[in-house]
Design a protein around this motif. Sequence first.
Motif, mmCIF file in Angstrom:
data_model
loop_
_atom_site.group_PDB
_atom_site.id
_atom_site.type_symbol
_atom_site.label_atom_id
_atom_site.label_comp_id
_atom_site.label_asym_id
_atom_site.label_seq_id
_atom_site.Cartn_x
_atom_site.Cartn_y
_atom_site.Cartn_z
ATOM 1 N N ARG A 241 43.924 38.195 40.901
ATOM 2 C CA ARG A 241 42.847 37.761 41.784
ATOM 3 C C ARG A 241 43.224 37.935 43.254
ATOM 4 N N ALA A 242 44.489 37.634 43.580
ATOM 5 C CA ALA A 242 44.923 37.805 44.967
ATOM 6 C C ALA A 242 44.853 39.282 45.376
ATOM 7 N N PHE A 243 45.269 40.185 44.465
ATOM 8 C CA PHE A 243 45.193 41.614 44.767
ATOM 9 C C PHE A 243 43.741 42.060 44.905
ATOM 10 N N ASP A 244 42.874 41.521 44.042
ATOM 11 C CA ASP A 244 41.467 41.894 44.103
ATOM 12 C C ASP A 244 40.828 41.421 45.398
ATOM 13 N N ARG A 245 41.233 40.234 45.902
ATOM 14 C CA ARG A 245 40.692 39.761 47.177
ATOM 15 C C ARG A 245 41.153 40.636 48.337
ATOM 16 N N ARG A 246 42.379 41.136 48.245
ATOM 17 C CA ARG A 246 42.884 41.986 49.323
ATOM 18 C C ARG A 246 42.275 43.379 49.287
ATOM 19 N N ARG A 247 42.123 43.937 48.063
ATOM 20 C CA ARG A 247 41.606 45.307 47.917
ATOM 21 C C ARG A 247 40.532 45.334 46.826
ATOM 22 N N PRO A 248 39.339 44.833 47.115
ATOM 23 C CA PRO A 248 38.287 44.805 46.083
ATOM 24 C C PRO A 248 37.833 46.192 45.652
ATOM 25 N N SER A 249 37.939 47.177 46.545
ATOM 26 C CA SER A 249 37.486 48.521 46.181
ATOM 27 C C SER A 249 38.332 49.137 45.083
ATOM 28 N N VAL A 250 39.606 48.748 44.994
ATOM 29 C CA VAL A 250 40.479 49.306 43.953
ATOM 30 C C VAL A 250 39.987 48.892 42.567
ATOM 31 N N TRP A 251 39.738 47.589 42.395
ATOM 32 C CA TRP A 251 39.269 47.100 41.092
ATOM 33 C C TRP A 251 37.876 47.652 40.776
ATOM 34 N N ASN A 252 37.015 47.747 41.769
ATOM 35 C CA ASN A 252 35.697 48.336 41.548
ATOM 36 C C ASN A 252 35.809 49.777 41.072
ATOM 37 N N GLY A 253 36.686 50.529 41.718
ATOM 38 C CA GLY A 253 36.856 51.925 41.326
ATOM 39 C C GLY A 253 37.433 52.079 39.938
ATOM 40 N N VAL A 254 38.427 51.228 39.600
ATOM 41 C CA VAL A 254 39.040 51.311 38.262
ATOM 42 C C VAL A 254 38.029 51.001 37.177
ATOM 43 N N LEU A 255 37.278 49.920 37.346
ATOM 44 C CA LEU A 255 36.296 49.534 36.335
ATOM 45 C C LEU A 255 35.193 50.589 36.198
ATOM 46 N N THR A 256 34.695 51.073 37.330
ATOM 47 C CA THR A 256 33.626 52.082 37.273
ATOM 48 C C THR A 256 34.120 53.361 36.616
#
Length: 423
Positions: free
Chosen positions: A32-47
């Motif tokens: 969650r801490a990583f996702d708050r810092r770089r939300p675009s990374v998790w969005n890109g991985v999931l998409t």
Amino acid sequence: MADTAEGGRQPDPAAAPSPLTGHIQRLFQRVRAFDRRRPSVWNGVLTTFWVLFAVLDVSTGGWRTVAVDRHVPEALVFAMSAAFSAPLLWRRSHPLAVLAFMAPFSLANVWTGAVIQASLLQEIVVFNIAVRLPMRTLAWSGALVAAPLVIASFRFPEVWSRLLLPHVWTFAIAALAGILVRTRKEYTEALLDRADRLERERDQQALLAAAAERTRIAREMHDIIGHNLSVITGLADGGSYAAARSPERAAQALEAIGTTSRQALAELRRLLGVLRDRPEDAARTPQPTLDDIDRLLEGVRRAGLPVQLLVRGTPPTGPLTPGRQLTVYRVVQESLTNSLKHATTSPSLTAEVTLTYRPGALETLVTDNGTPPQGRRTSAGTGQGITGMRARASLYDGTLEAGPSAAGGWQVRLRLPLEDTLS
């Protein structure tokens, strides 16, 4: 449960989190801490993951295993799969717009009979709507998801349950999961906000307590130093006047100066020791009481100010509280100190202290018969001494008045309720 040797209870092993649970919680916190810092990374991985899933579903022909019509052109199936998966990149920032974009493709999906499984990706968007948008928006999202399915149920009535029920169940699960996450998030934020407010209130209370303690210490030091220095000044002036005529009187004045100085130093050491030393090491001598007023008056007389004490009325059966006795003592001390400061300008100045016990109250009146300078009249009501006396009186719902007396001198009147009159 058995007690420990120190008298406390042993911790319940069942209540402590297991190492595996703690490890999982820490892992989730890091994610969650990583996702708050770089939300675009998790969005890109999931998409990317769901786009690949949709492409593989089309290229391998897996969509035909559940399709109502297996002859739907693959290009159309690919376009619909891309329309359901690629917009997930904006599912957080614009979830309702993404779901509205998917709605026509959802209608085309069920109308053509392709019924590709990528259409279930709408529920990921529903989850984000439940987490981030108002609850009324969730109802609109349910309408966007259900409308194409209801329309397709009329086109393929023989398979309506296969078209409608899976989406209904997945929508309910996604909505409930989003509501649970939202509730937990809001609850956690409320706890953090409460903890922050409590911390700020604690800091404010500490600052107020420190300010009150500084004020109390300043008031004590003012009373101790101011009175004793005034006494010493009076003794020194009297000793210098008597030195030429009566060496014996001068020696007595010097002796009284030494005694007064030692008393002042002892009181200051006691007061400062409470601040400097640990509480258990600090000297704790009793605070002055009404019984010490006679000794106070004796010191003032030695400094050159004649003063007498009058007690009127019947004292209460029980003694006053130490705080009230200290208040009376300090008010008498400060009042006589002010009179003593002006004794050199009025050689015939005398003072009188009257303690009057009335029903439910103790009234203390300190008067002198001199004619004080104009400066004393204008500053006596606003100086630190008067302010400190009023502060002491207010602690016990008392009142204090200071000003010229009818006889032409100066007076300080303290009215202090007795303890048994307070609820």
